[in-house]
Design a protein around this motif. Structure first.
Motif, PDB file in Angstrom:
ATOM      1  N   GLY A 223       0.861  -1.357   0.041  1.00 26.74           N
ATOM      2  CA  GLY A 223      -0.073  -0.076  -0.028  1.00 26.74           C
ATOM      3  C   GLY A 223       0.849   1.160  -0.020  1.00 26.74           C
ATOM      4  N   THR A 224       2.243   1.276   0.276  1.00 28.16           N
ATOM      5  CA  THR A 224       3.062   2.341   0.132  1.00 28.16           C
ATOM      6  C   THR A 224       3.889   2.312  -1.151  1.00 28.16           C
ATOM      7  OG1 THR A 224       3.354   2.345   2.535  1.00 28.16           O
ATOM      8  CG2 THR A 224       5.045   3.391   1.236  1.00 28.16           C
ATOM      9  N   PHE A 225       3.212   3.464  -2.185  1.00 29.25           N
ATOM     10  CA  PHE A 225       3.848   2.961  -3.546  1.00 29.25           C
ATOM     11  C   PHE A 225       3.909   4.468  -4.228  1.00 29.25           C
ATOM     12  CE2 PHE A 225      -0.624   3.264  -3.877  1.00 29.25           C
ATOM     13  CZ  PHE A 225      -0.785   3.703  -5.068  1.00 29.25           C
ATOM     14  N   ALA A 226       4.544   4.589  -5.451  1.00 31.55           N
ATOM     15  CA  ALA A 226       4.493   5.654  -6.014  1.00 31.55           C
ATOM     16  C   ALA A 226       4.639   5.407  -7.455  1.00 31.55           C
ATOM     17  CB  ALA A 226       5.599   6.771  -5.731  1.00 31.55           C
ATOM     18  N   VAL A 227       3.864   5.744  -8.588  1.00 29.79           N
ATOM     19  CA  VAL A 227       4.016   5.324  -9.884  1.00 29.79           C
ATOM     20  C   VAL A 227       4.203   6.807 -10.498  1.00 29.79           C
ATOM     21  CG1 VAL A 227       2.700   4.399 -11.943  1.00 29.79           C
ATOM     22  CG2 VAL A 227       2.326   3.693  -9.564  1.00 29.79           C
ATOM     23  N   PHE A 228       5.529   6.979 -11.423  1.00 31.20           N
ATOM     24  CA  PHE A 228       6.020   8.036 -12.122  1.00 31.20           C
ATOM     25  C   PHE A 228       5.775   7.567 -13.613  1.00 31.20           C
ATOM     26  CE2 PHE A 228       8.156   8.061  -8.013  1.00 31.20           C
ATOM     27  CZ  PHE A 228       7.677   9.335  -7.404  1.00 31.20           C
ATOM     28  N   ALA A 229       5.378   8.647 -14.503  1.00 35.13           N
ATOM     29  CA  ALA A 229       5.760   8.634 -15.783  1.00 35.13           C
ATOM     30  C   ALA A 229       7.035   9.528 -16.191  1.00 35.13           C
ATOM     31  CB  ALA A 229       4.583   9.305 -16.441  1.00 35.13           C
ATOM     32  N   ILE A 230       7.801   8.733 -17.034  1.00 35.68           N
ATOM     33  CA  ILE A 230       8.996   9.485 -17.608  1.00 35.68           C
ATOM     34  C   ILE A 230       8.905  10.135 -18.726  1.00 35.68           C
ATOM     35  CG2 ILE A 230      11.432   8.888 -18.494  1.00 35.68           C
ATOM     36  CD1 ILE A 230      11.450   5.964 -17.283  1.00 35.68           C
ATOM     37  N   ASN A 231       9.138  11.732 -18.478  1.00 37.73           N
ATOM     38  CA  ASN A 231       8.829  12.637 -19.500  1.00 37.73           C
ATOM     39  C   ASN A 231       9.854  13.235 -20.114  1.00 37.73           C
ATOM     40  OD1 ASN A 231       9.791  14.075 -17.315  1.00 37.73           O
ATOM     41  ND2 ASN A 231       7.758  15.045 -16.899  1.00 37.73           N
ATOM     42  N   GLY A 232      11.002  12.622 -19.927  1.00 38.48           N
ATOM     43  CA  GLY A 232      12.370  13.279 -21.008  1.00 38.48           C
ATOM     44  C   GLY A 232      13.410  12.268 -20.778  1.00 38.48           C
ATOM     45  N   ALA A 233      14.647  12.779 -21.280  1.00 41.43           N
ATOM     46  CA  ALA A 233      15.745  11.821 -21.209  1.00 41.43           C
ATOM     47  C   ALA A 233      16.534  11.424 -19.978  1.00 41.43           C
ATOM     48  CB  ALA A 233      16.786  12.696 -22.359  1.00 41.43           C
ATOM     49  N   VAL A 234      16.877  10.337 -19.872  1.00 37.55           N
ATOM     50  CA  VAL A 234      17.702   9.988 -18.631  1.00 37.55           C
ATOM     51  C   VAL A 234      19.243  10.533 -18.886  1.00 37.55           C
ATOM     52  CG1 VAL A 234      18.723   7.849 -17.465  1.00 37.55           C
ATOM     53  CG2 VAL A 234      16.206   7.815 -18.267  1.00 37.55           C
ATOM     54  N   THR A 235      19.485  11.106 -17.947  1.00 44.22           N
ATOM     55  CA  THR A 235      20.942  11.539 -17.713  1.00 44.22           C
ATOM     56  C   THR A 235      21.832  10.375 -16.993  1.00 44.22           C
ATOM     57  OG1 THR A 235      20.157  13.883 -17.636  1.00 44.22           O
ATOM     58  CG2 THR A 235      22.660  13.362 -16.989  1.00 44.22           C
ATOM     59  N   ASN A 236      22.830   9.799 -18.006  1.00 43.81           N
ATOM     60  CA  ASN A 236      23.637   8.912 -17.359  1.00 43.81           C
ATOM     61  C   ASN A 236      25.044   9.519 -16.786  1.00 43.81           C
ATOM     62  OD1 ASN A 236      25.364   6.617 -16.942  1.00 43.81           O
ATOM     63  ND2 ASN A 236      24.628   5.553 -18.982  1.00 43.81           N
ATOM     64  N   ASN A 237      24.994   9.243 -15.555  1.00 45.54           N
ATOM     65  CA  ASN A 237      26.369   9.980 -14.732  1.00 45.54           C
ATOM     66  C   ASN A 237      27.310   8.736 -14.513  1.00 45.54           C
ATOM     67  OD1 ASN A 237      25.441  13.048 -14.690  1.00 45.54           O
ATOM     68  ND2 ASN A 237      23.969  11.958 -13.286  1.00 45.54           N
ATOM     69  N   THR A 238      27.355   7.765 -15.142  1.00 39.53           N
ATOM     70  CA  THR A 238      28.050   6.654 -14.847  1.00 39.53           C
ATOM     71  C   THR A 238      27.687   5.904 -13.703  1.00 39.53           C
ATOM     72  OG1 THR A 238      29.884   7.581 -16.085  1.00 39.53           O
ATOM     73  CG2 THR A 238      30.481   5.642 -14.995  1.00 39.53           C
ATOM     74  N   SER A 239      28.055   6.398 -12.507  1.00 34.53           N
ATOM     75  CA  SER A 239      27.685   5.930 -11.170  1.00 34.53           C
ATOM     76  C   SER A 239      26.507   5.969 -10.782  1.00 34.53           C
ATOM     77  CB  SER A 239      28.719   6.173 -10.246  1.00 34.53           C
ATOM     78  OG  SER A 239      28.423   7.545  -9.743  1.00 34.53           O
ATOM     79  N   TRP A 240      25.601   6.916 -11.311  1.00 30.76           N
ATOM     80  CA  TRP A 240      24.198   7.008 -10.815  1.00 30.76           C
ATOM     81  C   TRP A 240      23.636   7.537 -12.112  1.00 30.76           C
ATOM     82  CZ3 TRP A 240      21.621  11.978 -10.260  1.00 30.76           C
ATOM     83  CH2 TRP A 240      22.988  13.195 -10.267  1.00 30.76           C
ATOM     84  N   LEU A 241      22.315   7.483 -12.200  1.00 28.35           N
ATOM     85  CA  LEU A 241      21.319   8.148 -13.368  1.00 28.35           C
ATOM     86  C   LEU A 241      20.291   8.849 -12.618  1.00 28.35           C
ATOM     87  CD1 LEU A 241      22.161   4.780 -13.664  1.00 28.35           C
ATOM     88  CD2 LEU A 241      21.539   5.504 -16.077  1.00 28.35           C
ATOM     89  N   GLN A 242      20.036  10.091 -13.449  1.00 24.63           N
ATOM     90  CA  GLN A 242      18.721  10.883 -13.216  1.00 24.63           C
ATOM     91  C   GLN A 242      17.858  10.789 -14.103  1.00 24.63           C
ATOM     92  OE1 GLN A 242      20.061  14.944 -11.843  1.00 24.63           O
ATOM     93  NE2 GLN A 242      18.111  15.868 -12.749  1.00 24.63           N
ATOM     94  N   VAL A 243      16.782  10.658 -13.854  1.00 24.50           N
ATOM     95  CA  VAL A 243      15.568  10.329 -14.492  1.00 24.50           C
ATOM     96  C   VAL A 243      14.400  11.351 -14.216  1.00 24.50           C
ATOM     97  CG1 VAL A 243      13.642   8.565 -15.105  1.00 24.50           C
ATOM     98  CG2 VAL A 243      15.649   7.791 -14.335  1.00 24.50           C
ATOM     99  N   PRO A 244      13.955  11.955 -15.376  1.00 29.51           N
ATOM    100  CA  PRO A 244      12.949  13.134 -15.134  1.00 29.51           C
ATOM    101  C   PRO A 244      11.505  12.424 -15.261  1.00 29.51           C
ATOM    102  CG  PRO A 244      13.753  12.970 -17.593  1.00 29.51           C
ATOM    103  CD  PRO A 244      14.588  12.029 -16.471  1.00 29.51           C
ATOM    104  N   VAL A 245      10.817  12.748 -14.046  1.00 30.57           N
ATOM    105  CA  VAL A 245       9.265  12.240 -14.212  1.00 30.57           C
ATOM    106  C   VAL A 245       8.246  13.080 -13.609  1.00 30.57           C
ATOM    107  CG1 VAL A 245      10.351   9.972 -13.346  1.00 30.57           C
ATOM    108  CG2 VAL A 245       9.944  11.697 -11.473  1.00 30.57           C
ATOM    109  N   ALA A 246       7.239  12.494 -13.824  1.00 33.13           N
ATOM    110  CA  ALA A 246       5.934  13.351 -13.170  1.00 33.13           C
ATOM    111  C   ALA A 246       5.165  12.286 -12.485  1.00 33.13           C
ATOM    112  CB  ALA A 246       5.182  13.809 -14.194  1.00 33.13           C
ATOM    113  N   LEU A 247       4.470  12.512 -11.315  1.00 32.65           N
ATOM    114  CA  LEU A 247       3.800  11.681 -10.728  1.00 32.65           C
ATOM    115  C   LEU A 247       2.474  11.306 -11.155  1.00 32.65           C
ATOM    116  CD1 LEU A 247       3.722   9.986  -7.780  1.00 32.65           C
ATOM    117  CD2 LEU A 247       2.416  11.775  -6.807  1.00 32.65           C
TER     118      LEU A 247
END
Length: 441
Positions: A223-247
């Protein structure tokens, strides 16, 4: 509370009765045995009252945390228990692998030593049975963890879009509805911290506006959850990645070190354009007079010819005689017009001209615009830079997403200082214009 005293008979009444068949049982012995039985029974009753109710069920608050099994603790989300269950799963899987390796070694030994075939086969059979038992143990351990699917990550409360710890994930806002980006460690929190950075980097590969859906759930607490839509390009920083989203949706809230299940669903690519239509109409004259009926109004010209009309895009229209009419299913219409005059403009007054695309126009009996939606305006001034000795060119371009029934046409407007009372005439100088449209279905 100590356990109740176990009742033990103190006197052999059968032996006494056999020896004294006509005498009654000794009262003191009977009384002592009955007292011992009564004491044991009383202690049993008191003992049961310590953890049961009079209806036979466990007494309220009689079960403590220590009495719960590991499986129960894990199923209600205790992270320490979940970790222990996962460790047991890993140990069972390792035992299964070791057993399978032993079986393979035994089988190889059997193939190379024919004289000991029976012994090697027995060893292989025993190893296989061990592997089956280990696999069953792993399966049973897995069943104690509620709904552990997807890639596992540990939640971090920091909202900074920087590298999380290995196996960590964080959001850029503490309020789920305001989250616009997620930061994932390239390595998940699964055993061995496998690197899934290349997989996460592919999450924005779809050509659709919405690239895919990310579903995040707390392990043991669906019951503890979050669903996001990806709305842009993923930024790959090698050791970590940033994903643009909207709830999209959420329930409950996440806490530091919560074990999360992260699942990704890719969106399909944007559909291809199936058809293109095009048409072009023109107007050419050496004597064009414009007298607006009403001041500062746009007027519909009378087009002389349709130079081409692919797919019937330029068609009869009740309000405008003819117009560019997109067919049903059109995704986009592109409109373009060009007007030019050679060797200047001769008028009875100084004038400027405007060309404007109008959608769903309504006109009066003289072709003067009464109502409609403007798509684009371009203006040429009555100055040497446009209407001087050199030729001048005026262009008007528009792009629109049409709805069923929409129609389009080009209107002219000559502006004079007297707001329309002056006759504007192109006398003896070529006045050229064309209007064209393309639709994409």
């Amino acid at each position: 509370m100590a356990y109740p005293t176990k009742y033990e008979r103190q006197y052999d009444y059968v032996a006494y009765q056999n020896a004294n068949p006509t005498r009654p049982l000794p009262a003191t012995k009977v009384n002592a045995d009955l007292n011992a039985a009564a004491q044991s029974t009383s202690e049993i009753v008191d003992f049961l009252k310590g953890f049961s109710r009079d209806d036979g069920k466990l007494a309220n608050e009689s079960v403590d945390w220590d009495q719960l099994s590991l499986a129960v603790k894990a199923s209600i989300g205790d992270t320490t228990s979940v970790d222990e269950v996962l460790e047991r799963i890993d140990e069972a899987e390792a035992a299964a692998v070791a057993a399978e390796n032993a079986a393979a070694a035994a089988s190889s030994s059997a193939n190379s030593a024919a004289a000991s075939v029976a012994s090697a086969a027995g060893s292989a059979s025993a190893a296989n049975a061990s592997a089956v038992a280990a696999a069953a143990s792993a399966e049973n351990a897995s069943a104690t963890v509620a709904s552990i699917g997807g890639d596992k990550y540990a939640f971090e409360t920091s909202t900074s879009m920087a590298a999380p710890a290995v196996g960590g994930v964080r959001f850029n806002n503490a309020t789920l509805g305001s989250v616009t980006a997620l930061a994932f460690s390239a390595q998940s929190a699964a055993v061995g911290n496998p690197n899934i950075g290349a997989f996460i980097a592919s999450w924005s590969a779809s050509t659709n506006t919405v690239k895919g859906i990310i579903e995040v759930r707390k392990v043991g607490a669906p019951g503890t959850f979050a669903v996001f839509a990806i709305n842009g390009a993923v930024t790959n920083n090698t050791s970590w990645l940033q994903v643009p989203v909207a709830l999209v949706a959420s329930g409950g809230s996440f806490s530091a070190a919560d074990i999360l299940s992260v699942e990704f669903s890719r969106a399909g690519d944007k559909g291809a354009i199936s058809g293109i239509r095009a048409a072009r109409i023109s107007f050419n004259n050496t004597n064009f007079t414009f007298v607006p009926t009403n001041p500062n109004q746009y007027k519909l010209p009378v087009w002389q010819a349709a130079e081409f009309n692919v797919g019937g895009l330029y068609a009869a229209e009740p309000h405008l005689v003819a117009a560019f009419i997109p067919p049903a299913g059109t995704k986009l219409i592109h409109l373009h017009a060009q007007i030019w005059i050679i060797s200047g403009l001769k008028t009875t007054g100084t004038a400027s001209v405007v060309a404007k695309w109008i959608k769903n126009a309504q006109v009066d009996g003289n072709g003067v615009l009464l109502a409609g939606t403007g798509i684009q305006v371009a203006t040429g001034l009555a100055s040497p830079s446009f209407w001087g000795a050199d030729s001048g060119v005026l262009q008007s371009t528009g792009i629109d997403i049409p709805s069923p029934g929409d129609y389009y046409n080009l209107f002219f407007f000559f502006d004079t200082p007297s707001l329309g009372s002056t006759v504007v005439t192109v006398d003896g100088n070529p006045f050229h214009s064309f209007a064209m449209a393309h639709t994409f279905e």
